[in-house]
Design an enzyme around this catalytic site. Structure first.
Site: not given
Length: 776
Positions: A351, A494
């Protein structure tokens, strides 16, 4: 890198090192890499060293080493290495003494130069100059020039160089050896083929001594995966011997070679080499520099009048690398997380490419942006496959993408767990799902900036509707609150795995669904024929009412009494610890020395921007008070352990009015690749950070945004900046902005139609030129 900090060198667009450090070769190999979007050449030195990484990548040529691994960009045959002997002594900077050393990359021309005065172990004093380009004019050509001057005695120069197919990707050999041959005892050729994807590479090289014709015969040789020539020249003291090596690389995956046979490609590529060799290094370098000016700098130059010259050099460094790493020639491929500068992340697209790098092209090179967005459309079959494998409908985009029809290519396992000693599962490929909305958001931003209705009709609406079908199947209804939720995901942060209702994921899915609803309604009125075709293909009539329901009932985390929005359903309940030592770290990921992933998952600590990037992308949906409250809560808990993070925070700091913090974060973002930490870029440059530098300048300090289809500029220059100027392309108009602390001047250099631009709360029509005061 000390010399890059020299103000005079910065003005000359120079990034340099002033000492040879064999233990830190990877840094300069990455940040000084060369390329043109078709190929990326890591800047390993000509002579070989133990710690080097000699990489040459051709965009889009992915291959699997074996069935247990995922596809990666294979390291093509090396053409740059040279073994030099100067009167029987091998040239190596690890022996003898270095009297003078500098290596620098000229960002403006794309030329790499190294100057050395070396004293051999036996006392020979020699000046050597090495020059190198990857041509921006001739897509397949690499050119090198070496000049050697004995300074205290005559000597014989011996050179061995060729094409070395023995290189690997960290031990993985991706090629089967093909034909090796010499044409006319001058032109070396090596043919190889990727083992799984079956892509034929044809590599050619030749050497000539300056002033001695178009090519030079040497003593030819062959070995396993290796062809080479030996050359000898005599050099008197103070006489300079200059030789050149010209190489090229072609593959049968190249669009221009579609339908050709291997033999035809062999013959054509040798003819191209002969022509390039006839031109010689100086002509090739000049025409490449001219192509850099024409293709890049004349269309997108940025100038920053700052007390710190590094500020301007950094954004030029970013633009240089975005040109080097972007396959603008072919819509079947996209931008890797490490560009074409190293083996990190295997050349895969994340992304990062859509949210952090694509905007640069959207607003400066829309023709390139169109290809990058078209790539996502071409990957829809892989997105369908991923959705089906996970039990969903529609298009769920892979977390990591490679060749357009590869589908999901995220590795199953990553680094070691410090507690268990086992490899850690990489959950991103399975449950980090916000990328599906990110792709659509980036596509929509391209459409708004370029006004490319043909793209939307041919590809964009289908992509938008297909992803909305996915979200309709992904959302989970809860009878407890009558809302639809998204459970068991990873958001942009994350460090938080297996969370429910990640705010970024939920809001972006909501945006995706709403955009599908509004476009469906628009097409039903204005283009019913097109909608009919898409409905037949995607069964849209059965989804439209569902999208409306879901968009109204999707759970969107709301600000609490303190105005803080929960990053996910559990974040605010986790243990809060003292993060001081990690916030002050010079290296990233140091928290993993104390905790494993499972433990970090239970702490209020974020790897990177999460809520903040939501405020950046969906700016209009949140008040300034909410943004400030969340900044104050989350920024102290964010370690910026991802290269995506600092630029986002820099832009948001500008939005909340903290110019000093914004500038500090900008300075930190520059250090990710250009800074003094000599191991930060071993695996390659950080594409997201590179794109983020440009966004920090133009979207952050320049204050440029697109809101509801309208272009706005609300600048906020740092104290150290006197003036900022930059190009933007808006609906086909080339707009040139000059921003000071007092005013904004806009020149419409295309002057085909007026551009509507909001400045200081008022909309102006700019047909030729306008200057507006921004002083309060």
């Amino acid at each position: 890198m000390d010399t890059a900090m020299n103000y005079e060198r910065a003005k000359q667009w120079i990034l340099a090192e002033d000492r040879f450090t064999p233990e830190s070769l990877g840094k300069c190999e990455s940040v000084m890499c060369l390329g043109n979007g078709y190929m990326g050449l890591r800047s390993a030195l000509e002579e070989e060293y133990v710690n080097e990484k000699r990489d040459l990548f051709i965009a889009g040529t992915f291959n699997k080493f074996d069935e247990s691994e995922v596809t990666e960009l294979p390291n093509a045959a090396d053409v740059t290495s040279m073994e030099l002997h100067l009167k029987s002594e091998r040239f190596s900077l690890e022996s003898g003494r270095i009297e003078n050393y500098e290596r620098f990359l000229n960002l403006k021309t794309g030329e790499l130069v190294r100057n050395v005065i070396w004293i051999s172990p036996r006392g020979k004093r020699v000046r050597l100059t090495f020059k190198r380009i990857v041509s921006m004019k001739r897509m397949h050509v690499i050119a090198q020039q070496v000049s050697i001057t004995p300074l205290n005695r005559d000597m014989k120069i011996r050179l061995r160089t060729g094409i070395d197919g023995q290189v690997t990707n960290s031990g993985a050999q991706h090629f089967s050896e093909g034909e090796k041959r010499f044409y006319d005892h001058k032109y070396m050729q090596y043919v190889s083929r990727t083992t799984e994807s079956g892509i034929t590479f044809v590599t050619n090289s030749a050497v000539k001594r300056e002033g001695f014709g178009s090519g030079e015969e040497g003593r030819i040789g062959m070995g396993r995966r290796h062809v080479y020539c030996d050359y000898e020249w005599d050099a008197a003291m103070d006489e300079t011997v200059t030789f050149e090596k010209i190489s090229n690389v072609h593959t049968l995956r190249d669009l221009e070679h579609a339908g050709r046979t291997v033999q035809e490609l062999q013959e054509e590529s040798v003819r191209e080499l002969q022509e390039a060799l006839k031109c010689g290094y100086d002509i090739l370098a000049r025409e490449s520099a001219a192509a850099w000016e024409e293709k890049v700098w004349s269309r997108a130059r940025i100038s920053i009048d700052s007390e710190n010259e590094l500020d301007e050099l950094a954004v030029r460094f970013a633009q240089y690398h975005m040109a080097v790493m972007t396959p603008a020639h072919d819509e079947r491929m996209n931008i890797g997380a490490k560009g074409l500068s190293g083996e990190g992340y295997k050349g895969h697209t994340f992304w990062d490419a859509d949210i952090f790098v694509l905007p640069y092209f959207t607003f400066t090179f829309p023709e390139t942006a169109r290809k990058l967005v078209k790539y996502r459309y071409l990957t829809l079959p892989g997105a369908h496959k991923k959705a089906q494998e996970n039990g969903y409908a529609g298009a769920q985009f892979p977390w990591e993408s490679a060749w357009y029809d590869d589908g999901e290519v995220t590795p199953a396992f990553g680094d070691v767990d410090i507690v268990t000693g086992r490899p850690q599962t990489i959950w991103s490929g399975k449950i980090e799902q916000h990328i599906t909305s990110d792709v659509v958001f980036a596509m929509w931003q391209y459409y708004q900036a370029a006004g490319d209705q043909a793209f939307m009709d041919d590809y964009g609406y289908e992509l938008l509707f297909d992803t909305a079908v996915f979200w309709a199947s992904r959302l989970e209804y809860s009878a407890d609150d009558g809302k639809y939720h998204i459970n068991n995901v990873i958001g942009p942060d994350e460090y938080k795995e297996h969370v429910n209702d990640n705010a970024y994921t939920n809001y972006m899915a909501w945006w995706n669904l709403n955009k599908a609803v509004s476009c469906y309604e628009e097409l039903s009125e204005e283009k019913p024929g097109l909608l009919g075709k898409l409905s037949e293909k995607l069964n849209l009539e059965s989804y439209y009412e569902k999208w409306r329901e879901l968009a109204g009932k999707i759970y969107l985390p709301q600000p609490g009494a303190d105005l803080v929005i929960p990053q996910d359903a559990s974040y605010l309940t986790l243990e809060d610890i003292d993060l001081t030592k990690y916030k002050e770290q010079e290296e990233v990921l140091l928290i993993y020395r104390d905790y494993n992933a499972e433990q970090i998952n239970k702490l209020q600590v974020s790897k990177q921007a999460d809520i903040m990037i939501l405020f950046y992308l969906l700016e209009n949906y949140f008040t300034d008070e909410v943004k400030k409250a969340n900044w104050n809560y989350y920024e102290p808990r964010t370690l910026h352990d991802s290269s995506l993070s600092l630029s986002t925070h820099c832009i948001l700091a500008n939005d909340i009015g903290d110019r000093d913090m914004a500038y500090s974060l900008y300075q930190k973002s520059l250090n990710i690749d250009m800074g003094p930490f000599m191991k930060s870029s071993d695996g390659g440059i950080h594409s997201a950070s590179i794109g983020g530098i440009w966004q920090s300048v133009v979207f952050g300090f320049g204050g440029v945004r697109v809101l509801e289809g309208n272009l706005r500029i609300r600048p906020s220059l740092p104290k150290k900046w006197r003036k900022l100027s930059f190009h933007l392309n808006w609906h086909g108009q080339d707009l040139f902005f000059t921003v000071t602390k007092e005013s904004v001047k806009i020149e419409n250099r295309t002057r085909v139609k007026a551009a509507d631009i909001e400045i200081a709360g008022k909309v102006y029509q700019v047909f030729d030129e306008i200057e507006v005061s921004t002083e309060r």
